[in-house]
Write a protein that holds these residues in place. Sequence first.
Motif, PDB file in Angstrom:
ATOM      1  N   GLY A 250      11.047   1.455   0.988  1.00  0.00           N
ATOM      2  CA  GLY A 250      10.252   2.424   0.234  1.00  0.00           C
ATOM      3  C   GLY A 250       9.571   3.477   1.090  1.00  0.00           C
ATOM      4  N   LYS A 251      10.095   3.722   2.290  1.00  0.00           N
ATOM      5  CA  LYS A 251       9.445   4.656   3.200  1.00  0.00           C
ATOM      6  C   LYS A 251       9.502   6.105   2.717  1.00  0.00           C
ATOM      7  CE  LYS A 251       8.785   5.466   8.098  1.00  0.00           C
ATOM      8  NZ  LYS A 251       9.159   5.081   9.477  1.00  0.00           N
ATOM      9  N   PRO A 252      10.597   6.582   2.063  1.00  0.00           N
ATOM     10  CA  PRO A 252      10.605   7.968   1.588  1.00  0.00           C
ATOM     11  C   PRO A 252       9.438   8.285   0.660  1.00  0.00           C
ATOM     12  CG  PRO A 252      12.819   7.085   1.561  1.00  0.00           C
ATOM     13  CD  PRO A 252      11.916   5.940   1.876  1.00  0.00           C
ATOM     14  N   GLN A 253       9.146   7.399  -0.295  1.00  0.00           N
ATOM     15  CA  GLN A 253       8.031   7.635  -1.209  1.00  0.00           C
ATOM     16  C   GLN A 253       6.694   7.568  -0.460  1.00  0.00           C
ATOM     17  OE1 GLN A 253       8.171   8.546  -4.484  1.00  0.00           O
ATOM     18  NE2 GLN A 253       5.956   8.856  -4.195  1.00  0.00           N
ATOM     19  N   GLU A 254       6.629   6.689   0.526  1.00  0.00           N
ATOM     20  CA  GLU A 254       5.414   6.584   1.342  1.00  0.00           C
ATOM     21  C   GLU A 254       5.130   7.893   2.070  1.00  0.00           C
ATOM     22  OE1 GLU A 254       4.137   4.205   5.371  1.00  0.00           O
ATOM     23  OE2 GLU A 254       5.308   3.093   3.869  1.00  0.00           O
TER      24      GLU A 254
END
Length: 378
Positions: A67-71
């Motif tokens: 979930g790093k892109p949304q982070e």
Amino acid sequence: MNPHYSDESLNSYFIKQIKDYAIFATDTNGIISTWNKGCERIKGYTPEETIGQYYGMLHPDEYQQAGKPQEELDKALENGVYDVEDWRKRKDGSLFWASVTLTPIYSAEGEHVGYTKITGDITKQKELQDKLAERQQGALEHKNDQLHKINLDLDNFIYTASHDLRSPITNIEALVQVLQEELTQAGNLNQDTEEIVQRITASINRLKRTIDDLTEINRLHKDFSENPSAEIINIKEVYEDIIADLGFVPKQEHYFVKTDFQVHQLKFSRKNFRSILYNLISNAIKYQSPERDCIININTRLEEPFVLLSVEDNGLGMNARQQEQLYTMFKRFHDHVEGTGVGLFMVKRILDNAGGKIEVKSEEDKGTEFKVYFKAEM
């Protein structure tokens, strides 16, 4: 400026034709809406393959799963920008090291309408940095190896010198004793010759103490390399053992000790702790003032993350210049008492090696306080 082209359209043309940086925009949900030539060159995707897709497709697979892109979108919106150097993925699945700047876009009315993202391929710079770091690490390891060899040679020299000097000094000591007996029997041991013999004996004793100190320094270096094991020690027991030893010293000056052990146990090398405390107490006794009774205050307390040992006296004290040279090997400030100036040097070396520290506060003819900080480990 050509009136047929607005500032906005010129900026759009400019961005689309940049080839050295991947520049694209997304909506507020991270869906890609623009794609310049730099994106196609660096990332390998055509506009048709990315526009309308979630920008997370450009991250390594494990980043997407975490979930790093949304982070990143959340951090950019919260902080006004998101800057990082990290891995990014090309169309063929290969990774490259990238400089990334993700910035929120706002309308004239202040409404959040999306994001703009600028990515640069800095793989070559990272490779050069890694090679430089590797060379520096190699040079550092080589230097450490050299220093280790020098220290080993020095230790061997100290051991050999101290060992080989003991025999001739013992012989000299015996010969001086024979000389004294011969002079006595011949009736030639008058005041002058007796003073000469006493001075020779005193010099021999000083040399023997120096050799003992060299041996102790060699032991200390050996302990450093072998990393002496720590143990749970009872501070009061070590203190009482030291006081018992000091009580057997001939011609010992009178002194009074007050103790307040708020911390009773310490995880440390017992022999090294004893060496520290012994040196501090014996120095307080040696350098007491002839004008008043010698009073020594010893206490321990917890000062996170350390256990503090304080040894305070009301003795001769030191001036600022003397305090600067306090931990220098063979440095002495008073000649009226015996000593070689090695004790405090060894105390500091022990503490430095164990991650502790020592501080001193002193005033001439008022006294001295040593504060010793041990890591509070149990």
